[in-house]
Design an enzyme around this catalytic site. Structure first.
Site, mmCIF file in Angstrom:
data_model
loop_
_atom_site.group_PDB
_atom_site.id
_atom_site.type_symbol
_atom_site.label_atom_id
_atom_site.label_comp_id
_atom_site.label_asym_id
_atom_site.label_seq_id
_atom_site.Cartn_x
_atom_site.Cartn_y
_atom_site.Cartn_z
ATOM 1 N N ARG A 51 0.509 -1.053 -0.169
ATOM 2 C CA ARG A 51 0.081 -0.135 0.210
ATOM 3 C C ARG A 51 1.458 1.194 0.186
ATOM 4 O O ARG A 51 0.827 2.403 -0.659
ATOM 5 C CB ARG A 51 -0.870 0.210 1.260
ATOM 6 N N VAL B 179 1.188 10.184 -5.889
ATOM 7 C CA VAL B 179 1.245 11.361 -5.908
ATOM 8 C C VAL B 179 2.770 12.601 -5.903
ATOM 9 O O VAL B 179 4.158 11.079 -5.173
ATOM 10 C CB VAL B 179 1.115 11.344 -3.868
ATOM 11 N N ASP C 51 8.182 8.676 -6.122
ATOM 12 C CA ASP C 51 9.821 9.235 -5.981
ATOM 13 C C ASP C 51 10.401 9.313 -4.075
ATOM 14 O O ASP C 51 10.836 10.193 -4.154
ATOM 15 C CB ASP C 51 9.353 11.254 -5.633
ATOM 16 N N PRO D 295 -6.930 7.980 -4.516
ATOM 17 C CA PRO D 295 -8.594 7.285 -4.771
ATOM 18 C C PRO D 295 -8.831 6.783 -3.355
ATOM 19 O O PRO D 295 -8.644 6.406 -2.007
ATOM 20 C CB PRO D 295 -8.498 6.088 -5.465
ATOM 21 N N HIS E 59 -5.892 -5.206 -2.068
ATOM 22 C CA HIS E 59 -6.786 -5.759 -1.847
ATOM 23 C C HIS E 59 -7.143 -7.225 -0.951
ATOM 24 O O HIS E 59 -8.192 -7.377 -0.123
ATOM 25 C CB HIS E 59 -7.717 -5.270 -1.648
ATOM 26 N N SER F 6 -8.353 -14.738 3.992
ATOM 27 C CA SER F 6 -7.547 -15.359 2.987
ATOM 28 C C SER F 6 -6.526 -13.410 3.298
ATOM 29 O O SER F 6 -5.761 -13.583 2.470
ATOM 30 C CB SER F 6 -7.635 -15.842 1.806
HETATM 31 C C1 HEM Z 1 -8.157 1.539 -6.386
HETATM 32 C C2 HEM Z 1 -8.132 2.311 -6.103
HETATM 33 C C3 HEM Z 1 -8.177 1.748 -3.847
HETATM 34 C C4 HEM Z 1 -8.685 2.552 -3.015
HETATM 35 C C5 HEM Z 1 -9.695 3.350 -3.216
HETATM 36 C C6 HEM Z 1 -8.354 1.782 -1.686
HETATM 37 C C7 HEM Z 1 -8.435 2.125 -0.281
HETATM 38 C C8 HEM Z 1 -7.615 1.749 0.491
HETATM 39 C C9 HEM Z 1 -8.132 1.169 1.493
HETATM 40 C C10 HEM Z 1 -9.387 2.849 2.592
HETATM 41 C C11 HEM Z 1 -7.691 0.656 2.796
HETATM 42 C C12 HEM Z 1 -7.554 0.680 4.003
HETATM 43 C C13 HEM Z 1 -6.991 1.834 4.405
HETATM 44 C C14 HEM Z 1 -6.818 1.425 6.748
HETATM 45 O O1 HEM Z 1 -8.228 1.131 6.495
HETATM 46 O O2 HEM Z 1 -6.153 1.570 6.852
HETATM 47 C C15 HEM Z 1 -6.527 0.206 1.921
HETATM 48 C C16 HEM Z 1 -5.414 -1.122 2.163
HETATM 49 C C17 HEM Z 1 -4.888 -1.334 1.407
HETATM 50 N N1 HEM Z 1 -4.575 -1.233 -0.087
HETATM 51 FE FE1 HEM Z 1 -6.305 -0.321 -1.110
HETATM 52 N N2 HEM Z 1 -6.991 1.481 -2.254
HETATM 53 C C18 HEM Z 1 -6.820 1.000 -3.354
HETATM 54 C C19 HEM Z 1 -5.686 0.634 -4.712
HETATM 55 C C20 HEM Z 1 -4.759 -0.177 -3.736
HETATM 56 C C21 HEM Z 1 -4.160 -0.692 -4.704
HETATM 57 C C22 HEM Z 1 -3.721 0.006 -6.299
HETATM 58 C C23 HEM Z 1 -3.467 -1.015 -4.268
HETATM 59 C C24 HEM Z 1 -1.571 -1.787 -4.427
HETATM 60 C C25 HEM Z 1 -1.297 -2.874 -5.645
HETATM 61 C C26 HEM Z 1 -3.355 -1.361 -2.947
HETATM 62 C C27 HEM Z 1 -3.089 -2.084 -1.897
HETATM 63 C C28 HEM Z 1 -3.597 -1.828 -0.431
HETATM 64 C C29 HEM Z 1 -3.024 -2.835 0.550
HETATM 65 C C30 HEM Z 1 -2.311 -3.862 0.874
HETATM 66 C C31 HEM Z 1 -3.722 -2.524 1.895
HETATM 67 C C32 HEM Z 1 -3.994 -2.858 3.147
HETATM 68 C C33 HEM Z 1 -3.147 -2.299 4.107
HETATM 69 C C34 HEM Z 1 -2.747 -2.587 5.671
HETATM 70 O O3 HEM Z 1 -3.326 -3.751 5.877
HETATM 71 O O4 HEM Z 1 -2.028 -1.866 6.326
HETATM 72 N N3 HEM Z 1 -4.948 -0.816 -2.825
HETATM 73 N N4 HEM Z 1 -7.166 0.494 1.013
#
Ligand code: HEM
Ligand SMILES: *[C@@H]1O[C@H](CO)[C@@H](O)[C@H](O)[C@H]1NC(C)=O
Ligand SMILES: *[C@@H]1O[C@H](CO)[C@@H](O)[C@H](O)[C@H]1NC(C)=O
Ligand SMILES: *[C@@H]1O[C@H](CO)[C@@H](O)[C@H](O)[C@H]1NC(C)=O
Ligand SMILES: *[C@@H]1O[C@H](CO)[C@@H](O)[C@H](O)[C@H]1NC(C)=O
Ligand SMILES: *[C@@H]1O[C@H](CO)[C@@H](O)[C@H](O)[C@H]1NC(C)=O
Ligand SMILES: *[C@@H]1O[C@H](CO)[C@@H](O)[C@H](O)[C@H]1NC(C)=O
Length: 322
Positions: A60, A68, A72, A161, A191, A246
């Site tokens: 993430r 952003v 970088d 996003p 996710h 999972s």
């Molecule tokens: C498509 C648009 C995306 C949105 C709106 C989004 C939004 C979010 C949000 C709201 C969270 C939860 C954060 C939290 O509650 O602490 C999250 C977690 C996460 N996102 Fe996304 N995300 C997006 C795309 C991506 C992409 C492109 C990746 C990587 C390839 C990604 C990887 C992750 C990972 C691995 C987590 C878990 C983080 C953790 O366990 O601490 N996300 N995302």
């Protein structure tokens, strides 16, 4: 084609080439710091071995970095009395693993001072942490990124996003970074690991419809389960796995639960609201296809607006500009 259009095309191609990683290459540090990639991998694997939540953190963090000001390393910079950095923006919530990046940087500065960028360390850390469970690299990471000198909270807010985005807004957000709907669906597969805080989705659980009901696009049994986890709209501390059952495995299970309407965020559910995007979701329930496509989209994401050559700097510490 008229001369003008040819010139325009050449310009577009050139600009895209530079902005999208034309200068990155395989094993950029082969001469200047031959042990670089090995050092990153060893520290990251050691850290993940004792903390299984880290792969989600690094994946993430790399995404937030790239969206952003390009990849970088700007997400790593601390705020100063004069500047509120990306880290302090609302979407930063639960970013973590900064200490491990710093540990890698410290070791690299001892081995080859001033050579390896923080942006590259982060790109490699994302790959190596996720790959730990497979004991082999899941995707190739080109290197040669340089570090930026600017990090603004306001830009994180404007470029990351939101989980409340609909399909149109998601598509627009990715397009603004040169990524396609295909990349959007593939990278949302990130996710498959990690957790989300209740406040990013509990609007779907309580009175979404205005007459008491939950979001109709959310699986009703799953919504009932989530209400047992997130007890009110005000809960901003509880987390739930984004890929239930999972949540630590990097796999394509995310797409299978998504098709059961168990995507956690509105932004996940939104991938089913467009025909083309829905078809891609279905395609990615094929595991082999998912791994191949994820590798390719990560390469594109990792090349967004990178600084190369003599642009930017090689930071001495990842959390402060030189
Ligand atoms: C498509 C648009 C995306 C949105 C709106 C989004 C939004 C979010 C949000 C709201 C969270 C939860 C954060 C939290 O509650 O602490 C999250 C977690 C996460 N996102 Fe996304 N995300 C997006 C795309 C991506 C992409 C492109 C990746 C990587 C390839 C990604 C990887 C992750 C990972 C691995 C987590 C878990 C983080 C953790 O366990 O601490 N996300 N995302
Ligand atoms: C903050 O800004 C003041 C006044 O512009 C300047 O004197 C100071 O050096 C800056 N501090 C940092 C940490 O950049
Ligand atoms: C995220 O931002 C908040 C302020 O909005 C800040 O208190 C917190 O320390 C930041 N998190 C990280 C990991 O820097
Ligand atoms: C694992 O890493 C995360 C992110 O840095 C941190 O918040 C958590 O406390 C760590 N857990 C353990 C058991 O060290
Ligand atoms: C998507 O969200 C945007 C911004 O909130 C809104 O203007 C637009 O009408 C929405 N599109 C659809 C199809 O719901
Ligand atoms: C649900 O939302 C509607 C419209 O905003 C509001 O009038 C109603 O009081 C809410 N119901 C509950 C139980 O909060
Ligand atoms: C959670 O909500 C409480 C109460 O509204 C607020 O004081 C706190 O700053 C919030 N915490 C986070 C991490 O957003």
């Amino acid at each position: 084609m008229k001369g003008g259009s040819v010139l325009f095309l050449i310009t577009v191609v050139t600009v895209l080439g530079v902005c999208h990683g034309g200068q990155l290459r395989k094993k950029f540090y082969k001469e200047s710091c031959p042990q670089a990639e090995e050092i990153v991998k060893n520290i990251i694997w050691k850290s993940v071995a004792s903390n299984s939540t880290l792969p989600a953190k690094f994946l993430r963090m790399h995404f937030h970095d790239c969206f952003v000001r390009g990849c970088d390393g700007s997400v790593l910079i601390d705020s100063t009395p004069n500047n509120s950095a990306e880290k302090d923006a609302i979407p930063n919530q639960s970013l973590g693993g900064f200490d491990v990046i710093e540990e890698v940087k410290t070791q690299l500065e001892k081995t080859c001072p001033g050579v390896v960028s923080c942006a590259d360390i982060l790109a490699l850390a994302a790959r190596d942490s996720v790959s730990f469970q497979f004991k082999k690299p899941l995707w190739k990471v080109l290197t040669g990124r340089r570090d930026g000198r600017i990090s603004l909270a306001s830009e994180a807010l404007a470029n990351i996003p939101s989980p409340f985005f609909n399909f149109t807004a998601l598509k627009q957000s990715f397009a603004s970074k040169g990524l396609t709907v295909h990349d959007l669906v593939v990278l949302s597969g990130g996710h498959t690991i990690g957790v989300g805080h209740c406040n990013f989705f509990s609007n779907r659980l309580y009175n979404f419809t205005g007459n008491g009901g939950a979001d109709p696009s959310l699986n009703p049994q799953y919504a009932a389960f989530l209400r047992t986890q997130c007890r009110s709209l005000a809960d901003n501390t509880t987390t739930v796995p984004m890929d239930p059952g999972s949540g630590l495995n990097f796999d394509n299970h995310y797409y299978k639960i998504l098709l059961q309407n168990k995507g956690l965020f509105q932004s996940d559910a939104a991938l089913l609201t467009n025909k083309g995007s829905n078809n891609i979701v279905e395609e990615l329930t094929d595991s082999e296809k998912f791994f191949t496509e994820f590798a390719q989209s990560m390469k594109r994401m990792g090349a967004i607006e990178v600084l190369t050559g003599s642009s930017g700097e090689i930071r001495k510490k990842c959390n402060v500009i030189n």
